[in-house]
Scaffold this motif. Structure first.
Motif, PDB file in Angstrom:
ATOM      1  N   GLU A   1       0.820  -1.213   0.000  1.00 36.65           N
ATOM      2  CA  GLU A   1       0.000   0.000   0.000  1.00 36.65           C
ATOM      3  C   GLU A   1       0.852   1.260   0.000  1.00 36.65           C
ATOM      4  O   GLU A   1       0.660   2.159  -0.819  1.00 36.65           O
ATOM      5  CB  GLU A   1      -0.945  -0.015   1.200  1.00 36.65           C
ATOM      6  CG  GLU A   1      -1.953  -1.158   1.161  1.00 36.65           C
ATOM      7  CD  GLU A   1      -2.791  -1.233   2.423  1.00 36.65           C
ATOM      8  OE1 GLU A   1      -2.617  -0.374   3.313  1.00 36.65           O
ATOM      9  OE2 GLU A   1      -3.618  -2.157   2.527  1.00 36.65           O
ATOM     10  N   THR A   2       1.792   1.346   0.927  1.00 39.32           N
ATOM     11  CA  THR A   2       2.586   2.567   1.042  1.00 39.32           C
ATOM     12  C   THR A   2       3.740   2.627   0.055  1.00 39.32           C
ATOM     13  O   THR A   2       4.288   3.702  -0.193  1.00 39.32           O
ATOM     14  CB  THR A   2       3.168   2.692   2.457  1.00 39.32           C
ATOM     15  OG1 THR A   2       4.148   1.653   2.653  1.00 39.32           O
ATOM     16  CG2 THR A   2       2.077   2.571   3.513  1.00 39.32           C
ATOM     17  N   LYS A   3       4.148   1.460  -0.463  1.00 39.73           N
ATOM     18  CA  LYS A   3       5.305   1.324  -1.363  1.00 39.73           C
ATOM     19  C   LYS A   3       6.617   1.648  -0.672  1.00 39.73           C
ATOM     20  O   LYS A   3       7.651   1.821  -1.329  1.00 39.73           O
ATOM     21  CB  LYS A   3       5.156   2.192  -2.630  1.00 39.73           C
ATOM     22  CG  LYS A   3       3.818   2.046  -3.329  1.00 39.73           C
ATOM     23  CD  LYS A   3       3.511   0.613  -3.716  1.00 39.73           C
ATOM     24  CE  LYS A   3       2.165   0.498  -4.425  1.00 39.73           C
ATOM     25  NZ  LYS A   3       1.789  -0.915  -4.709  1.00 39.73           N
ATOM     26  N   GLU A   4       6.603   1.713   0.659  1.00 38.23           N
ATOM     27  CA  GLU A   4       7.849   1.934   1.387  1.00 38.23           C
ATOM     28  C   GLU A   4       8.687   0.658   1.389  1.00 38.23           C
ATOM     29  O   GLU A   4       8.167  -0.459   1.386  1.00 38.23           O
ATOM     30  CB  GLU A   4       7.573   2.411   2.809  1.00 38.23           C
ATOM     31  CG  GLU A   4       7.066   3.839   2.877  1.00 38.23           C
ATOM     32  CD  GLU A   4       6.936   4.343   4.296  1.00 38.23           C
ATOM     33  OE1 GLU A   4       7.259   5.531   4.532  1.00 38.23           O
ATOM     34  OE2 GLU A   4       6.499   3.576   5.180  1.00 38.23           O
ATOM     35  N   PHE A   5       9.994   0.839   1.451  1.00 42.89           N
ATOM     36  CA  PHE A   5      10.982  -0.221   1.281  1.00 42.89           C
ATOM     37  C   PHE A   5      11.440  -0.700   2.665  1.00 42.89           C
ATOM     38  O   PHE A   5      12.028   0.062   3.419  1.00 42.89           O
ATOM     39  CB  PHE A   5      12.143   0.364   0.475  1.00 42.89           C
ATOM     40  CG  PHE A   5      13.217  -0.600   0.068  1.00 42.89           C
ATOM     41  CD1 PHE A   5      13.109  -1.967   0.260  1.00 42.89           C
ATOM     42  CD2 PHE A   5      14.374  -0.117  -0.544  1.00 42.89           C
ATOM     43  CE1 PHE A   5      14.107  -2.839  -0.130  1.00 42.89           C
ATOM     44  CE2 PHE A   5      15.375  -0.982  -0.952  1.00 42.89           C
ATOM     45  CZ  PHE A   5      15.248  -2.342  -0.737  1.00 42.89           C
TER      46      PHE A   5
END
Length: 405
Positions: free
Chosen positions: A234-238
């Motif tokens: 959802e956030t596309k954070e790594f």
């Protein structure tokens, strides 16, 4: 049999005589000086305990534990030493066997939860990391990177070398890779040692490159060995899980969950955990520990020391309950550098509002005989096309399938 190794070392002006661990921050202030002008002295108790390997049997599989409403079964057995997993949208399951130097294909052809098809599809020395991108399978060995076209039946075309000359493996040769939401390839290069200044700037980093292997750049550094990583759906954070330093005691260094950002430094080998100083290595030149701490990014969450996080997979399937969406599964291969074993499990990493908040056991039972033996050490974890979860064990050569009952 347990072997206890007690390390007691003292230090002279320019050298560390020992490694230490303590939860008391005052200890570090008193005994870890900022410069070489004062001695360093530290003491720890170090342990080696490797549970014995015993055969996997139907009875031992039955005693494995998963949450209510789930079941675990053997998806495939007698596989050698399966490591990293990758699954295509058509349900073709690939795994690497680093020791054999092969990539294997498995397929459940009749949808009974067991793979009937088993086939070697690539032979590459020390093949380990796998990633699927644009109908191609990318394969990482220690120093080389290959790509192969994926055919409709799951077989591969001839692998093509697209990158060579990557750093030697040393202590951590297990390269892994994945493609981010930006379409770029992210490739983990572990450290060559437990704790040391690296002469090659590429070691202990996450690098980024184009899908053809060009334009490689260091994306983040100070990562001792981040085998498992991925992007929140959802956030596309790594997010990635880094292996902690050994020989700092039973409870240090804890494994780290890091939000991996471009140009960030995660502290290894000088800073670890929640800002602790590593007495075994002092920052270079005139840089003090405190100054290096200010340059370092701290973990978002930690896990039991020496559990050894391996592959990580965010759950994006439709078979599990909806609250599993956006959470991640992590294979904890298990400790050897600890008096009592930890890990040997699959854990669920809960995310709330896009951030990791806690771990929870999901698959346990690899440890048997009152924790003195084991039937498996998990390495790979991947979501199958049918929404089940696959887990590889590289000691008894089994891939397990966890599904809803």
């Amino acid at each position: 049999m347990k072997t206890r190794t007690t390390l007691f070392l003292s230090a002279a002006l320019a050298g560390v005589i020992g490694l230490s661990c303590s939860k008391d921050s005052g200890f570090w202030d008193s005994f870890i000086p900022e410069t070489d002008e004062e001695p360093t002295s530290a003491q720890i108790n170090g342990y080696i305990f490797r549970p014995a390997l015993v055969p996997v049997t139907p009875e031992r599989i039955q005693q494995m534990k998963v949450p209510a409403g789930f079941k675990v079964q053997a998806f495939a057995q007698e596989l050698g030493k399966p490591r990293i997993l990758a699954v295509s949208s058509q349900g073709h399951v690939y795994f690497s066997d680093r020791d054999a130097g092969v990539v294997m294909l498995l397929q459940d052809t009749n949808n009974d939860g067991v793979a009937e098809r088993k086939q070697t599809v690539a032979t590459i020395k020390q093949a380990h990391g796998l990633a699927i991108h644009n109908s191609k399978l990318y394969i990482a060995s220690v120093q080389d990177l290959y790509v192969a076209d994926m055919n409709s039946d799951g077989t591969l075309g001839q692998p093509k070398l697209i990158k060579s000359g990557l750093p030697d493996g040393g202590q951590h040769p297990n390269r892994t890779l994945a493609f981010g939401p930006d379409g770029q390839m992210y490739y983990s290069i572990g450290s060559t040692c437990n704790s040391c200044p690296e002469p090659n700037a590429l070691n202990a980093t996450m690098v980024r490159m184009n899908p053809d292997g060009s334009n490689m750049k260091i994306y983040a550094k100070g990562l001792r060995n981040t085998i498992g990583f991925g992007w929140h759906p959802e956030t596309k954070e790594f997010w990635g899980l880094d292996h902690g330093i050994d020989w700092l005691g039973d409870d240090d260094q804890k494994e780290e969950v890091n939000l991996i950002k471009e140009n960030a430094n995660y502290g290894w080998p000088y800073i670890y955990g929640e800002g602790k100083y590593n007495p075994g290595d002092r920052p270079p030149g005139d840089t003090t520990y405190q100054q290096y701490l200010q340059l370092s990014t701290q973990p978002s969450l930690t896990y039991q020391a020496h559990a050894a996080p391996m592959q990580m997979a965010f759950y994006t399937g439709s078979q599990f309950p909806s609250d599993y969406q956006g959470d991640a599964f992590v294979a904890m291969r298990g400790s050897w550098n600890r008096s009592k074993p930890v890990g040997y499990s699959i854990v669920r990493l809960h995310f709330e509002n896009g951030k990791p908040v806690r771990f929870e056991d999901f698959l346990t039972g690899f440890l048997v005989d009152n924790n003195r033996s084991h039937i498996g050490r998990p390495v790979g974890v991947a979501v199958h096309a049918d929404g089940s979860l696959l887990v590889s064990d590289d000691t008894n050569g089994v891939i397990y399938r966890i599904s809803r009952q």
